[in-house]
Design a protein around this motif. Sequence first.
Motif, short mmCIF file in Angstrom:
data_model
loop_
_atom_site.label_atom_id
_atom_site.label_comp_id
_atom_site.label_asym_id
_atom_site.label_seq_id
_atom_site.Cartn_x
_atom_site.Cartn_y
_atom_site.Cartn_z
N CYS A 155 -41.70 11.92 44.50
CA CYS A 155 -40.77 12.09 43.28
C CYS A 155 -39.43 11.10 43.35
CB CYS A 155 -40.08 13.68 43.71
SG CYS A 155 -41.41 14.96 43.24
N PRO A 156 -38.92 10.86 44.55
CA PRO A 156 -38.10 9.69 44.46
C PRO A 156 -38.33 8.42 43.57
CG PRO A 156 -37.78 10.44 46.72
CD PRO A 156 -39.32 11.02 45.70
N PHE A 157 -39.74 8.44 43.28
CA PHE A 157 -40.28 7.20 42.80
C PHE A 157 -40.67 7.40 41.23
CE2 PHE A 157 -41.15 6.09 47.05
CZ PHE A 157 -40.68 4.70 47.36
N GLY A 158 -40.09 8.42 40.71
CA GLY A 158 -40.54 8.81 39.34
C GLY A 158 -41.53 9.79 39.31
N VAL A 159 -42.17 10.19 40.13
CA VAL A 159 -43.32 11.45 40.01
C VAL A 159 -42.84 12.63 39.57
CG1 VAL A 159 -45.07 12.52 41.12
CG2 VAL A 159 -44.76 9.84 41.65
N SER A 160 -43.24 13.21 38.50
CA SER A 160 -42.63 14.50 37.90
C SER A 160 -43.40 15.68 38.50
CB SER A 160 -42.95 14.53 36.43
OG SER A 160 -42.56 15.84 35.95
N ASN A 161 -42.30 16.70 38.77
CA ASN A 161 -42.65 17.81 39.36
C ASN A 161 -42.91 18.92 38.04
OD1 ASN A 161 -43.25 17.57 41.87
ND2 ASN A 161 -41.04 18.20 42.55
N GLY A 162 -43.07 18.55 36.88
CA GLY A 162 -42.99 19.45 35.84
C GLY A 162 -41.90 19.53 35.22
N ILE A 163 -40.81 19.05 35.66
CA ILE A 163 -39.44 19.37 34.86
C ILE A 163 -38.62 18.00 35.17
CG2 ILE A 163 -38.53 20.26 37.16
CD1 ILE A 163 -36.89 22.13 35.37
N ILE A 164 -38.00 17.60 34.34
CA ILE A 164 -37.17 16.50 34.29
C ILE A 164 -35.79 17.06 33.33
CG2 ILE A 164 -36.51 14.04 33.28
CD1 ILE A 164 -39.57 13.67 33.66
N PHE A 165 -34.68 16.62 33.99
CA PHE A 165 -33.55 16.74 33.21
C PHE A 165 -32.54 15.66 33.02
CE2 PHE A 165 -32.75 18.16 37.68
CZ PHE A 165 -31.60 17.46 37.95
N CYS A 166 -31.50 15.64 32.14
CA CYS A 166 -30.84 14.39 31.83
C CYS A 166 -29.65 14.80 30.71
CB CYS A 166 -31.52 13.33 31.51
SG CYS A 166 -32.30 13.22 30.26
N ASN A 167 -28.52 14.25 30.64
CA ASN A 167 -27.73 14.27 29.46
C ASN A 167 -28.56 13.72 28.31
OD1 ASN A 167 -25.30 15.71 30.51
ND2 ASN A 167 -24.94 13.83 31.59
N LYS A 168 -28.32 14.47 27.07
CA LYS A 168 -28.95 13.94 25.87
C LYS A 168 -28.41 12.58 25.45
CE LYS A 168 -27.93 15.80 22.03
NZ LYS A 168 -28.14 16.91 20.74
N LYS A 169 -27.18 12.21 25.82
CA LYS A 169 -26.81 10.68 25.26
C LYS A 169 -27.32 9.90 26.13
CE LYS A 169 -22.18 8.07 25.47
NZ LYS A 169 -20.96 8.11 25.67
#
Length: 218
Positions: A132-146
């Motif tokens: 996961c630290p290399f960008g592998v997804s766990n079925g969920i990603i979150f961030c600010n819309k901006k």
Amino acid sequence: MISIVIPACNEEKYILETLESIKLQSFKDYEIIVVCDGCTDNTYSISKKHADNVINIKQRSGPSTAKNNGAKAARGDKIVFLDADTIMSSNVLKSIEIILNKKNTVGSCMIKPSDNKVKHRIMMFLKNNFLCPFGVSNGIIFCNKKEFFKSGGFNGSLKKGEDGDFVRRIKKECSFAMLDDYVISSTRRFDKIGYIRTGIYWIKEFLMPGDENYEIIR
């Protein structure tokens, strides 16, 4: 507000449980956006009963386009991209709200398997701590819309691997976080194909990316 974007292609067997897990969240200031990506089953009708907004794409466009369309419709200042077969534990949204209020962050959650077999628990442990630290997804990603739109969103030319590509790009501007609040993801792909075949597939894709859609497992 947190906008939860769920891309779905024929997920009638799984999406109701995913939507119900959102309704049980301790944090309540959210909206649910389901993007039906070329669905031919009952995903659309199920989603209409439980989501705030359902976007219906007639022909399958792929997860990148589906997620980008959902983000464009988002009213919240924070976005969560959630797979249609991924169930959130009760405090996930609350933890996301807290961390995104503190700093510009992109992140995911620890994952648990839907099947408690030893092989699944071992593989999810390895995924949580080493991939996961290399960008592998766990079925969920979150961030600010901006920050999402500043990064350019998901690469629409990618038919698979769009999550990892997005996380690696946005990490140049944001810190990366893995929340202890977990999600539960379906093991259907690994039960049908196995971890070895799945691993070989992604190694080949990394070395020589193909142009075909990622196989849908039902």
